[in-house]
Design a protein around this motif. Structure first.
Motif, short mmCIF file in Angstrom:
data_model
loop_
_atom_site.label_atom_id
_atom_site.label_comp_id
_atom_site.label_asym_id
_atom_site.label_seq_id
_atom_site.Cartn_x
_atom_site.Cartn_y
_atom_site.Cartn_z
N MET A 1 0.73 -1.07 0.03
CA MET A 1 0.19 0.12 -0.13
C MET A 1 0.66 1.33 -0.23
N THR A 2 0.77 2.76 -0.67
CA THR A 2 1.69 3.31 -1.45
C THR A 2 0.53 4.45 0.17
N SER A 3 2.09 5.42 0.64
CA SER A 3 1.36 5.84 1.91
C SER A 3 1.55 7.50 1.04
N LYS A 4 0.82 8.12 1.69
CA LYS A 4 0.84 9.26 1.46
C LYS A 4 2.14 10.14 1.10
N VAL A 5 3.96 10.22 1.45
CA VAL A 5 4.71 10.23 1.35
C VAL A 5 4.77 10.20 0.41
N ASP A 6 4.76 8.47 -0.53
CA ASP A 6 5.26 7.43 -1.16
C ASP A 6 4.40 8.47 -2.82
N GLU A 7 3.36 8.35 -1.89
CA GLU A 7 2.31 9.78 -3.67
C GLU A 7 2.81 10.56 -3.66
N ALA A 8 3.70 11.40 -2.61
CA ALA A 8 4.36 12.54 -2.51
C ALA A 8 5.36 12.62 -3.29
N LEU A 9 6.04 11.81 -3.91
CA LEU A 9 7.74 11.14 -4.61
C LEU A 9 7.73 12.02 -6.01
N GLY A 10 8.40 12.60 -6.06
CA GLY A 10 8.43 13.07 -8.07
C GLY A 10 8.80 11.93 -8.98
N TYR A 11 8.63 11.45 -9.96
CA TYR A 11 8.89 10.57 -10.80
C TYR A 11 10.47 10.08 -10.17
N GLU A 12 11.65 10.99 -10.93
CA GLU A 12 13.00 11.10 -10.30
C GLU A 12 13.47 10.32 -9.19
N GLN A 13 12.42 10.79 -8.65
CA GLN A 13 12.68 11.01 -7.46
C GLN A 13 12.44 8.73 -6.44
N ALA A 14 11.80 8.46 -6.64
CA ALA A 14 11.01 7.44 -7.02
C ALA A 14 11.85 6.11 -8.15
N ARG A 15 11.95 7.16 -9.06
CA ARG A 15 12.55 5.97 -9.66
C ARG A 15 14.51 5.82 -9.28
N ASP A 16 14.98 6.65 -8.64
CA ASP A 16 16.74 6.85 -8.63
C ASP A 16 16.16 5.90 -7.03
N GLU A 17 15.28 5.70 -6.13
CA GLU A 17 15.36 4.87 -5.23
C GLU A 17 15.10 3.60 -5.82
N LEU A 18 13.90 3.15 -6.19
CA LEU A 18 14.18 1.42 -6.93
C LEU A 18 15.34 1.26 -7.44
N ILE A 19 15.52 2.14 -8.72
CA ILE A 19 17.79 1.38 -9.18
C ILE A 19 18.77 0.54 -7.58
N GLU A 20 18.26 1.53 -7.04
CA GLU A 20 18.59 1.57 -5.40
C GLU A 20 18.73 0.98 -4.78
N VAL A 21 17.54 -0.07 -4.77
CA VAL A 21 16.59 -0.81 -4.14
C VAL A 21 16.86 -2.07 -5.10
N VAL A 22 16.60 -1.98 -6.10
CA VAL A 22 17.44 -3.26 -7.34
C VAL A 22 18.60 -3.81 -7.56
N ARG A 23 19.51 -2.51 -6.84
CA ARG A 23 21.16 -2.94 -7.52
C ARG A 23 21.85 -3.14 -5.31
N ARG A 24 20.68 -2.90 -4.57
CA ARG A 24 21.39 -3.83 -2.94
C ARG A 24 20.57 -5.71 -3.42
N LEU A 25 19.06 -5.19 -3.92
CA LEU A 25 18.83 -6.36 -4.15
C LEU A 25 20.00 -7.57 -4.93
N GLU A 26 19.59 -7.04 -6.07
CA GLU A 26 20.71 -7.87 -7.41
C GLU A 26 22.61 -8.51 -6.31
N ALA A 27 22.61 -7.15 -5.59
CA ALA A 27 24.14 -7.65 -5.33
C ALA A 27 24.18 -8.28 -4.03
N GLY A 28 23.14 -8.83 -3.46
CA GLY A 28 22.76 -10.39 -2.09
C GLY A 28 23.50 -9.25 -0.87
N GLY A 29 23.97 -10.56 -0.15
CA GLY A 29 24.41 -10.36 1.45
C GLY A 29 23.49 -10.01 2.29
N THR A 30 22.35 -9.84 1.98
CA THR A 30 20.91 -9.04 2.80
C THR A 30 20.59 -10.22 3.43
#
Length: 82
Positions: A1-30
């Motif tokens: 579920m998206t929160s009000k804070v998430d809905e306020a994210l701009g496209y570029e901000q959300a995209r950049d954070e998504l890229i970081e999430v994918v990078r961390r998942l692909e790197a493993g070690g979590t």
């Protein structure tokens, strides 16, 4: 579920954070719990990006439809003047 804070994210901000999430998942070690939390966050961010892109597509479609309407000066819908 998206929160009000998430809905306020701009496209570029959300995209950049998504890229970081994918990078961390692909790197493993979590841990499994950390991986699940990252995946869930990625789903939320992807949804935010999708909404932005759908909104942009709707605006483009509306602008194109308006432009086509202006190009149909005689109003018969075929684009050719009578």
């Amino acid at each position: 579920m998206t929160s009000k804070v998430d809905e306020a994210l701009g496209y570029e901000q959300a995209r950049d954070e998504l890229i970081e999430v994918v990078r961390r998942l692909e790197a493993g070690g979590t841990t499994l719990e950390e991986s699940l939390a990252l995946w869930e966050r990625g789903e939320v961010l992807a949804k935010v990006c999708r909404r932005w892109l759908e909104g942009a597509r709707a605006r483009l479609d509306a602008a194109l439809a308006e432009e086509e309407g202006e190009g149909d000066a005689d109003g018969d819908g075929d684009g050719a003047e009578s």
